[in-house]
Motif scaffolding. Structure first.
Motif, mmCIF file in Angstrom:
data_model
loop_
_atom_site.group_PDB
_atom_site.id
_atom_site.type_symbol
_atom_site.label_atom_id
_atom_site.label_comp_id
_atom_site.label_asym_id
_atom_site.label_seq_id
_atom_site.Cartn_x
_atom_site.Cartn_y
_atom_site.Cartn_z
ATOM 1 N N LYS A 172 -62.239 1.575 42.819
ATOM 2 C CA LYS A 172 -62.973 2.160 41.695
ATOM 3 C C LYS A 172 -63.715 1.047 40.939
ATOM 4 O O LYS A 172 -63.195 -0.068 40.781
ATOM 5 C CB LYS A 172 -62.023 2.865 40.721
ATOM 6 C CG LYS A 172 -61.296 4.077 41.284
ATOM 7 C CD LYS A 172 -62.199 5.282 41.433
ATOM 8 C CE LYS A 172 -61.411 6.509 41.897
ATOM 9 N NZ LYS A 172 -62.295 7.676 42.097
ATOM 10 N N SER B 150 -50.818 12.148 37.476
ATOM 11 C CA SER B 150 -52.044 11.879 38.233
ATOM 12 C C SER B 150 -51.776 11.159 39.554
ATOM 13 O O SER B 150 -52.661 11.083 40.406
ATOM 14 C CB SER B 150 -53.010 11.034 37.392
ATOM 15 O OG SER B 150 -53.440 11.746 36.256
ATOM 16 N N GLN C 146 -48.710 14.802 44.431
ATOM 17 C CA GLN C 146 -49.945 15.588 44.409
ATOM 18 C C GLN C 146 -49.900 16.691 45.471
ATOM 19 O O GLN C 146 -49.140 16.613 46.448
ATOM 20 C CB GLN C 146 -51.150 14.679 44.633
ATOM 21 C CG GLN C 146 -51.307 13.583 43.578
ATOM 22 C CD GLN C 146 -51.514 14.150 42.174
ATOM 23 O OE1 GLN C 146 -52.503 14.815 41.918
ATOM 24 N NE2 GLN C 146 -50.574 13.892 41.273
ATOM 25 N N CYS D 270 -59.064 3.864 34.824
ATOM 26 C CA CYS D 270 -58.226 4.789 34.052
ATOM 27 C C CYS D 270 -56.880 4.125 33.801
ATOM 28 O O CYS D 270 -56.543 3.114 34.427
ATOM 29 C CB CYS D 270 -58.055 6.139 34.759
ATOM 30 S SG CYS D 270 -57.410 6.030 36.443
ATOM 31 N N ASP E 134 -54.784 11.727 42.006
ATOM 32 C CA ASP E 134 -55.789 12.644 41.481
ATOM 33 C C ASP E 134 -57.174 11.993 41.527
ATOM 34 O O ASP E 134 -57.360 10.877 41.032
ATOM 35 C CB ASP E 134 -55.435 13.032 40.050
ATOM 36 C CG ASP E 134 -56.449 14.001 39.467
ATOM 37 O OD1 ASP E 134 -56.543 15.123 39.983
ATOM 38 O OD2 ASP E 134 -57.158 13.610 38.513
ATOM 39 N N GLU E 135 -58.118 12.683 42.139
ATOM 40 C CA GLU E 135 -59.455 12.098 42.326
ATOM 41 C C GLU E 135 -60.225 11.932 41.017
ATOM 42 O O GLU E 135 -61.159 11.134 40.937
ATOM 43 C CB GLU E 135 -60.258 12.967 43.297
ATOM 44 C CG GLU E 135 -59.766 12.896 44.738
ATOM 45 C CD GLU E 135 -60.675 13.639 45.691
ATOM 46 O OE1 GLU E 135 -61.428 12.966 46.416
ATOM 47 O OE2 GLU E 135 -60.641 14.886 45.704
ATOM 48 N N LYS E 136 -59.851 12.663 39.973
ATOM 49 C CA LYS E 136 -60.574 12.587 38.700
ATOM 50 C C LYS E 136 -60.230 11.332 37.902
ATOM 51 O O LYS E 136 -60.938 10.998 36.954
ATOM 52 C CB LYS E 136 -60.261 13.826 37.857
ATOM 53 C CG LYS E 136 -60.738 15.126 38.494
ATOM 54 C CD LYS E 136 -60.340 16.320 37.641
ATOM 55 C CE LYS E 136 -60.771 17.633 38.294
ATOM 56 N NZ LYS E 136 -60.342 18.813 37.502
ATOM 57 N N CYS E 137 -59.144 10.670 38.281
ATOM 58 C CA CYS E 137 -58.730 9.416 37.616
ATOM 59 C C CYS E 137 -58.556 9.619 36.114
ATOM 60 O O CYS E 137 -59.054 8.841 35.292
ATOM 61 C CB CYS E 137 -59.749 8.307 37.888
ATOM 62 S SG CYS E 137 -59.086 6.632 37.689
ATOM 63 N N LEU E 138 -57.823 10.677 35.748
ATOM 64 C CA LEU E 138 -57.550 10.946 34.342
ATOM 65 C C LEU E 138 -56.439 10.039 33.850
ATOM 66 O O LEU E 138 -55.501 9.719 34.576
ATOM 67 C CB LEU E 138 -57.145 12.415 34.153
ATOM 68 C CG LEU E 138 -58.182 13.461 34.574
ATOM 69 C CD1 LEU E 138 -57.609 14.856 34.441
ATOM 70 C CD2 LEU E 138 -59.458 13.307 33.740
#
Length: 585
Positions: free
Chosen positions: A154, A252, A256, A168, A237-241
Motif C-alpha cells: 500500500k 479488518s 475474514q 491505515c 479487508d481490502e478497504k484498509c479501515l
C-alpha cells in the motif's frame, strides 16, 4: 454435573440419559481419528552429527522410541530455510530442508522409516506469509513480474517520502504496528506477525498456484497431512479501515470471509491428490485465533469440507488455579461442540505445544500425569508436544541472546534422552547445543524413567496403550464432579468395562464418595490401571471404594472395573433436550 455421549469415527451420534447409553460400533475409521499425534521440533529432538543441532537423521533414530510410546502420527514443526537461523516462521524457501537439519534425501529417509513402522507424517504449512528474504519478496520489491503483487503493498498516506504515513492503523498479532515501510519500493508492506515476515496476497491466483505446488511437492515425498497455525490471518479487508482502540478482535485482519473458501479449496486439493491411497487419505488441521474456543465454521460442511480438525484450546489455557468445576465446564463445552453440528465434528486434545509453556510449569509438576491421562482418555485425537510424556520443564535460565531470537526458546530445549552430558541429545560431550539443555536432565530423561514403574513415561505408555485399543476408541464418555476439587472422566466400553480417570486438584486429600456420583458401579472394588508418580496407590492394586476413598494432594489415578461389576442401564435413543438437562443436573 454429568453427561454421556457417543463418540466414534465416521459418524458421531449420541444416545443420552444420565445413567446409560447405547453404542453403534465404528467401521473403517480414518487414520487421524485412531492415532496419537506427537509434535517435534526437529532441531530440538536428536542430533546425529554432533554439531549441537537436531536433524532428520537424528529424528529418524528417535522414531522407534515414538513407536514404543504408542504414537501413530509424527507432526513436524516447520523445518525450512528461514531467517533468523533455526526459527520456524520467516521461511525463505518452502520446498527446502534447513541445511543444518539435513537434506531432502534425509527427509525422505525419515519418511520411509516412519512408514516402515506404520506411522504417518504431517507437517506445518505456512501459507499466510514468507520471510522478507524470500526470493518472491525480493522480486516483489523490485516490481518484477509476476511477483509485483505477491504481497500486500500500500502507498503512504503522505506525499512526503521522507515522512511516510501507514495506509491505515492496523495492529499485528504481536500488538505492534502491522505496516512496515520499504524504502526501495517506496511502499508499505503488511505483516500480521514480525516485520521480518510479509503477508502473501492470497487474492493473487499466481500465489495460490504457488501454494498448491508446495502442498503437492511435500505430498509427493510422502507427507500425509498439514497443520496451518496462521489460518485466521489469511486475508485482510481490502478497504484498509482503521482498527479502533477498542477493537481487540482485529476485525479488518482476522477471520475474514474469504478464509474458509480458500481452506476448502486446499482441503479438496489434498483429498484429490491423496485419494490414490484409500488407507491413508489426506489430513488438514488449523488453529484459529483468537485461540479461546473451537471455531466450528472452519470445519466446513458435508458438501464442502474444511479442516478435519480445528485446534482445541480447552486443556491449553489452564493454569495452576484450575479446579474440578472449571475443568468440567471447559471439557463439556468442547464435547458439546463436537455434537451440535451436522455432521458431528472431531476434536483434538493437547496439554502442551510449541507456543505455550510446558505442563510442569503451567499446572505444576504433580499434575503432569493427570494432564496426560485426561488428554489420552478423552474422545478425539490426542496431540503430545515432545517431552511432555517425560515431564520436561521450561528452562528459564536461557540467556537473552537466545530468547531475543525465539521467545519460546525456554519450551523448545533439547530432548532429554538420558543422564549423560547434553542429555544424550548429542553424543559429543564438548559440543554446545543450539539451545542450552535444561539443567534437570540428570533426573528427567527417558532412560531413567524407563526403570520406574510409576514414572511419567511409563504412565504415559500404559494409558496410550489402553487408548489405542479398538474398544476404547468407540467407548462412551461421562464426566463427574466428585467434589469441588476432584474431577472424574469415565469411559465405558461395549463390553461394559469402565475406566475412570480421577484428578485431585486440591492441596489436601478430600473424601471421595463414588456412590453419590458414579451410581452404576455395583462392586465395591476397583483396580489401579495407572497411578501418578505422586500417588500412594500401586499399579494393579485392588482398592475399596465403598465408603470414603482418599487420594493424595494433586495426584491422579486411572481405575478400572471388570465387565461383571457394572450395572448396565440402556435406555435407547433420547433427544438433545434431555442431554442438556443431564448436563445441568
Amino acid at each position: 454435573m454429568r453427561f454421556v455421549l457417543m463418540s466414534f469415527f465416521n459418524f458421531c451420534f449420541f444416545f443420552v440419559f444420565c445413567n446409560g447409553g447405547q453404542k453403534i460400533l465404528a467401521t473403517n475409521p480414518n487414520w487421524w481419528k485412531s492415532t496419537i499425534f506427537y509434535q517435534i521440533i526437529v532441531p530440538s529432538f536428536r542430533d546425529s552429527n554432533n554439531d549441537g543441532i537436531g536433524d532428520f537423521k537424528g529424528a529418524k533414530q528417535g522414531l522407534s522410541y515414538l513407536k514404543d510410546l504408542g504414537v501413530g502420527t509424527v507432526w513436524l514443526s516447520s523445518f525450512h530455510k528461514s531467517t533468523p537461523p533455526l526459527t520456524d516462521f520467516a521461511v525463505i524457501d518452502f520446498k527446502s530442508v534447513h541445511p543444518q537439519f539435513g537434506t531432502l534425501a534425509d527427509f525422505q529417509d525419515f519418511i520411509a522409516e516412519a512408514k516402515s513402522l506404520g506411522m504417518n507424517v504431517i507437517m506445518d504449512f505456512i501459507p499466510n506469509h514468507s520471510g522478507t528474504s524470500h526470493d518472491w519478496f525480493v522480486k516483489s520489491v523490485r516490481k518484477q513480474a509476476p511477483y509485483t503483487d505477491y504481497y500486500i503493498w500500500k502507498p503512504s498516506l503522505s506525499n512526503n517520502v521522507s515522512a511516510p504515513v501507514p495506509p491505515c492503523k492496523w495492529q499485528s498479532a504481536l500488538g505492534e504496528p502491522a505496516w512496515s515501510w520499504n524504502e526501495q519500493r517506496g511502499e508499505y508492506y503488511y505483516h500480521a506477525y514480525h516485520k521480518e515476515t510479509a503477508d502473501l496476497n492470497l487474492r493473487n491466483n499466481d500465489v495460490k498456484k504457488e501454494l498448491k505446488d508446495i502442498l503437492q511437492f511435500w505430498m509427493s515425498l510422502g507427507v500425509k497431512g498439514f497443520v496451518i497455525e496462521t489460518v485466521s490471518y489469511l486475508f485482510e479487508d481490502e478497504k484498509c479501515l482503521d482498527d479502533t482502540a477498542a477493537d481487540k478482535k482485529q476485525s479488518s485482519t482476522l477471520n475474514q470471509k474469504e478464509n474458509l473458501p480458500l481452506l476448502k479449496e486446499w482441503r479438496k486439493f489434498i483429498d484429490e491428490y491423496l485419494s490414490k491411497d484409500p488407507k491413508t487419505p489426506g489430513f488438514l488441521m488449523v488453529r484459529v485465533e483468537p485461540f479461546e474456543e473451537i471455531d466450528a465454521d472452519y470445519y466446513g460442511d458435508e458438501k464442502e469440507p474444511g479442516a478435519h480438525i480445528v485446534s482445541n484450546p480447552a486443556l491449553l489455557k489452564k493454569t495452576e488455579t484450575i479446579n474440578s468445576a472449571e475443568l468440567d465446564i471447559t471439557i463439556g463445552k468442547a464435547l458439546k461442540q463436537m455434537l451440535l453440528k451436522a455432521p458431528p465434528l472431531w476434536v483434538n486434545w493437547a496439554v502442551g505445544g510449541s507456543r505455550i509453556t510446558r505442563v510442569a510449569n503451567r499446572l505444576g509438576k504433580e499434575l503432569i500425569d493427570g494432564a496426560n491421562m485426561l488428554m489420552l482418555m478423552l474422545p478425539g485425537t490426542p496431540i503430545t508436544y515432545y517431552g511432555e510424556e517425560i515431564g520436561m520443564e521450561a528452562f528459564h535460565k536461557i540467556p537473552t541472546a537466545y530468547t531475543a531470537i525465539d521467545s519460546y526458546a525456554r519450551d523448545r530445549t533439547p530432548f532429554q534422552w538420558c543422564d549423560h552430558p547434553n542429555a544424550g541429545f548429542t553424543e559429543s560431550h564438548a559440543t554446545d547445543t543450539y539451545l542450552p539443555v535444561n539443567s534437570n536432565y540428570f533426573r528427567i530423561n527417558v532412560e531413567s524413567e524407563k526403570e520406574d514403574t510409576k514414572s511419567h513415561l511409563n504412565n504415559y505408555k500404559r494409558v496410550a496403550k489402553l487408548r489405542n485399543q479398538p474398544e476404547m476408541l468407540t467407548a462412551d464418555v461421562s464426566t463427574f464432579l466428585m467434589n469441588a476439587n476432584v474431577y472424574a472422566l469415565v469411559r465405558e466400553t461395549s463390553t461394559d468395562k469402565k475406566y475412570i480417570v480421577l484428578v485431585n486438584f486440591a492441596e489436601n486429600s478430600p473424601c471421595i464418595n463414588f456412590k453419590q456420583n458414579i451410581l452404576d458401579i455395583k462392586d465395591p472394588y476397583l483396580f489401579v490401571h495407572s497411578a501418578s508418580e505422586n500417588s500412594e496407590y500401586n499399579i494393579n492394586e485392588r482398592v475399596n471404594i465403598d465408603n470414603c476413598f482418599m487420594m493424595r494432594p494433586k495426584s491422579s489415578l486411572l481405575l478400572t472395573t471388570s465387565g461383571s461389576s457394572i450395572l448396565r442401564i440402556t435406555l435407547g435413543i433420547l433427544m438433545l433436550p434431555i442431554y442438556l438437562s443431564c448436563r445441568a443436573a
